[in-house]
Write an enzyme that holds these catalytic residues in place. Sequence first.
Site, PDB file in Angstrom:
ATOM      1  N   ARG A 110      -0.577  10.401   8.224  1.00  0.00           N
ATOM      2  CA  ARG A 110      -0.693  10.070   6.798  1.00  0.00           C
ATOM      3  C   ARG A 110      -0.491  11.317   5.950  1.00  0.00           C
ATOM      4  NH1 ARG A 110      -6.317   7.310   6.997  1.00  0.00           N
ATOM      5  NH2 ARG A 110      -6.231   7.418   4.730  1.00  0.00           N
ATOM      6  N   LYS A 129      -9.636  10.021  -4.154  1.00  0.00           N
ATOM      7  CA  LYS A 129      -9.058   9.179  -5.209  1.00  0.00           C
ATOM      8  C   LYS A 129      -9.912   7.945  -5.444  1.00  0.00           C
ATOM      9  CE  LYS A 129      -5.222   8.452  -2.949  1.00  0.00           C
ATOM     10  NZ  LYS A 129      -5.494   9.242  -1.727  1.00  0.00           N
TER      11      LYS A 129
HETATM   12  P1  AP5 Z   1     -12.021   8.638  -0.602  1.00  0.00           P
HETATM   13  O1  AP5 Z   1     -12.458   8.521  -2.009  1.00  0.00           O
HETATM   14  O2  AP5 Z   1     -12.156   7.448   0.279  1.00  0.00           O
HETATM   15  O3  AP5 Z   1     -10.534   9.242  -0.553  1.00  0.00           O
HETATM   16  P2  AP5 Z   1      -9.141   8.600  -0.938  1.00  0.00           P
HETATM   17  O4  AP5 Z   1      -8.374   9.663  -1.638  1.00  0.00           O
HETATM   18  O5  AP5 Z   1      -9.308   7.291  -1.614  1.00  0.00           O
HETATM   19  O6  AP5 Z   1      -8.559   8.450   0.539  1.00  0.00           O
HETATM   20  P3  AP5 Z   1      -7.816   7.233   1.222  1.00  0.00           P
HETATM   21  O7  AP5 Z   1      -7.854   7.495   2.697  1.00  0.00           O
HETATM   22  O8  AP5 Z   1      -8.334   5.930   0.741  1.00  0.00           O
HETATM   23  O9  AP5 Z   1      -6.405   7.467   0.704  1.00  0.00           O
HETATM   24  P4  AP5 Z   1      -5.128   6.954   1.279  1.00  0.00           P
HETATM   25  O10 AP5 Z   1      -4.267   7.303   0.176  1.00  0.00           O
HETATM   26  O11 AP5 Z   1      -4.752   7.483   2.600  1.00  0.00           O
HETATM   27  O12 AP5 Z   1      -5.475   5.415   1.592  1.00  0.00           O
HETATM   28  P5  AP5 Z   1      -5.088   4.062   0.860  1.00  0.00           P
HETATM   29  O13 AP5 Z   1      -6.176   3.111   1.047  1.00  0.00           O
HETATM   30  O14 AP5 Z   1      -4.620   4.356  -0.519  1.00  0.00           O
HETATM   31  O15 AP5 Z   1     -12.793   9.879   0.061  1.00  0.00           O
HETATM   32  C1  AP5 Z   1     -12.591  10.233   1.421  1.00  0.00           C
HETATM   33  C2  AP5 Z   1     -13.928  10.643   2.065  1.00  0.00           C
HETATM   34  O16 AP5 Z   1     -14.407  11.853   1.460  1.00  0.00           O
HETATM   35  C3  AP5 Z   1     -15.052   9.610   1.875  1.00  0.00           C
HETATM   36  O17 AP5 Z   1     -15.861   9.606   3.012  1.00  0.00           O
HETATM   37  C4  AP5 Z   1     -15.816  10.140   0.648  1.00  0.00           C
HETATM   38  O18 AP5 Z   1     -17.167   9.712   0.656  1.00  0.00           O
HETATM   39  C5  AP5 Z   1     -15.677  11.645   0.821  1.00  0.00           C
HETATM   40  N1  AP5 Z   1     -15.637  12.374  -0.453  1.00  0.00           N
HETATM   41  C6  AP5 Z   1     -15.031  11.964  -1.616  1.00  0.00           C
HETATM   42  N2  AP5 Z   1     -15.156  12.919  -2.572  1.00  0.00           N
HETATM   43  C7  AP5 Z   1     -15.838  13.956  -1.988  1.00  0.00           C
HETATM   44  C8  AP5 Z   1     -16.255  15.236  -2.452  1.00  0.00           C
HETATM   45  N3  AP5 Z   1     -15.979  15.659  -3.705  1.00  0.00           N
HETATM   46  N4  AP5 Z   1     -16.902  16.044  -1.577  1.00  0.00           N
HETATM   47  C9  AP5 Z   1     -17.150  15.653  -0.303  1.00  0.00           C
HETATM   48  N5  AP5 Z   1     -16.777  14.446   0.196  1.00  0.00           N
HETATM   49  C10 AP5 Z   1     -16.128  13.609  -0.634  1.00  0.00           C
HETATM   50  O19 AP5 Z   1      -3.834   3.618   1.713  1.00  0.00           O
HETATM   51  C11 AP5 Z   1      -3.958   3.234   3.066  1.00  0.00           C
HETATM   52  C12 AP5 Z   1      -2.607   2.806   3.600  1.00  0.00           C
HETATM   53  O20 AP5 Z   1      -2.131   1.645   2.876  1.00  0.00           O
HETATM   54  C13 AP5 Z   1      -1.477   3.823   3.481  1.00  0.00           C
HETATM   55  O21 AP5 Z   1      -1.465   4.735   4.565  1.00  0.00           O
HETATM   56  C14 AP5 Z   1      -0.246   2.912   3.461  1.00  0.00           C
HETATM   57  O22 AP5 Z   1       0.086   2.471   4.757  1.00  0.00           O
HETATM   58  C15 AP5 Z   1      -0.738   1.698   2.661  1.00  0.00           C
HETATM   59  N6  AP5 Z   1      -0.472   1.837   1.218  1.00  0.00           N
HETATM   60  C16 AP5 Z   1      -1.377   1.856   0.213  1.00  0.00           C
HETATM   61  N7  AP5 Z   1      -0.786   2.023  -0.989  1.00  0.00           N
HETATM   62  C17 AP5 Z   1       0.543   2.096  -0.739  1.00  0.00           C
HETATM   63  C18 AP5 Z   1       1.689   2.286  -1.567  1.00  0.00           C
HETATM   64  N8  AP5 Z   1       1.578   2.436  -2.907  1.00  0.00           N
HETATM   65  N9  AP5 Z   1       2.897   2.327  -0.989  1.00  0.00           N
HETATM   66  C19 AP5 Z   1       3.054   2.174   0.346  1.00  0.00           C
HETATM   67  N10 AP5 Z   1       2.013   2.012   1.193  1.00  0.00           N
HETATM   68  C20 AP5 Z   1       0.755   1.977   0.657  1.00  0.00           C
END
Ligand code: AP5
Length: 213
Positions: free
Chosen positions: A171, A13
């Site tokens: 997660r 994402k």
């Molecule tokens: P990346 O782009 O980093 O993936 P992502 O979907 O952004 O994953 P996140 O871990 O950031 O999502 P999340 O939803 O768990 O975390 P968030 O920060 O939102 O890609 C992942 C990896 O794959 C990278 O190494 C990248 O280089 C690689 N990659 C990407 N595309 C690729 C491809 N096509 N092929 C190969 N490799 C690829 O949330 C973190 C925490 O914050 C949550 O757990 C929660 O506690 C809190 N939080 C955040 N938002 C909320 C909310 N709205 N409500 C409640 N709690 C929240």
Amino acid sequence: MKIIMLGAPGAGKGTQAIKIAEKYGIPHVSTGDIFRANIKNNTPLGAEAKKYMDEGKLVPDELTVRILLDRVAKDDCKNGYVLDGFPRTIVQADVLKEELTKLGEKIDYAINVDVPDENIVRRMSGRRSCLNCGATYHIEHIPPKKEGICDQCGSPLTQRDDDKEETVKNRLKVYHEQTQPLIDYYEKEGALKNVDGTKPMEEVFADIIAILG
Ligand code: AP5
Ligand code: MG
Ligand code: ZN
């Protein structure tokens, strides 16, 4: 243009949202990034959010909604935005819908980046992030030019605290229980678009551009 990125943790994402934001000239709004910036700066909000994030749990809706609505009320969001990691619950989606309805607006696209659980754990263990500018790398798939250093800003890259295998499993569980139902939600709203997130990053982006036009 108002866009939501849906998808499991690690689906890509953030990677795609940054590219969308750049191409269409709209801000990338990530609640996860906002929380991590607050943790880094030792703010009270950061301390509160960290309690949940470290266990792979969701930060409570009330707090998250307030942060998000404050952010999208800013001037730079006037022409739209790409939301990454919000909404994550039906409650959050309902609040967003209500607020937008008041303004006579709506979400134009909810892009679901589809990646099966098997691929996720491997992606997370190889992820390296820049806490300074938000750029994300993968040690195998998307390596930085210089090991351990951000291409964009030269800061050292770090591994996220919540990318440990046990936390990632949590997660994923939370994702399936609380966030996956949003796929149906936005399908009913007529905004849902699915893309295959297992393809290489540039191909996923091309598929997204084909949808957004
Ligand atoms: P990346 O782009 O980093 O993936 P992502 O979907 O952004 O994953 P996140 O871990 O950031 O999502 P999340 O939803 O768990 O975390 P968030 O920060 O939102 O890609 C992942 C990896 O794959 C990278 O190494 C990248 O280089 C690689 N990659 C990407 N595309 C690729 C491809 N096509 N092929 C190969 N490799 C690829 O949330 C973190 C925490 O914050 C949550 O757990 C929660 O506690 C809190 N939080 C955040 N938002 C909320 C909310 N709205 N409500 C409640 N709690 C929240
Ligand atoms: Mg992310
Ligand atoms: Zn950087």
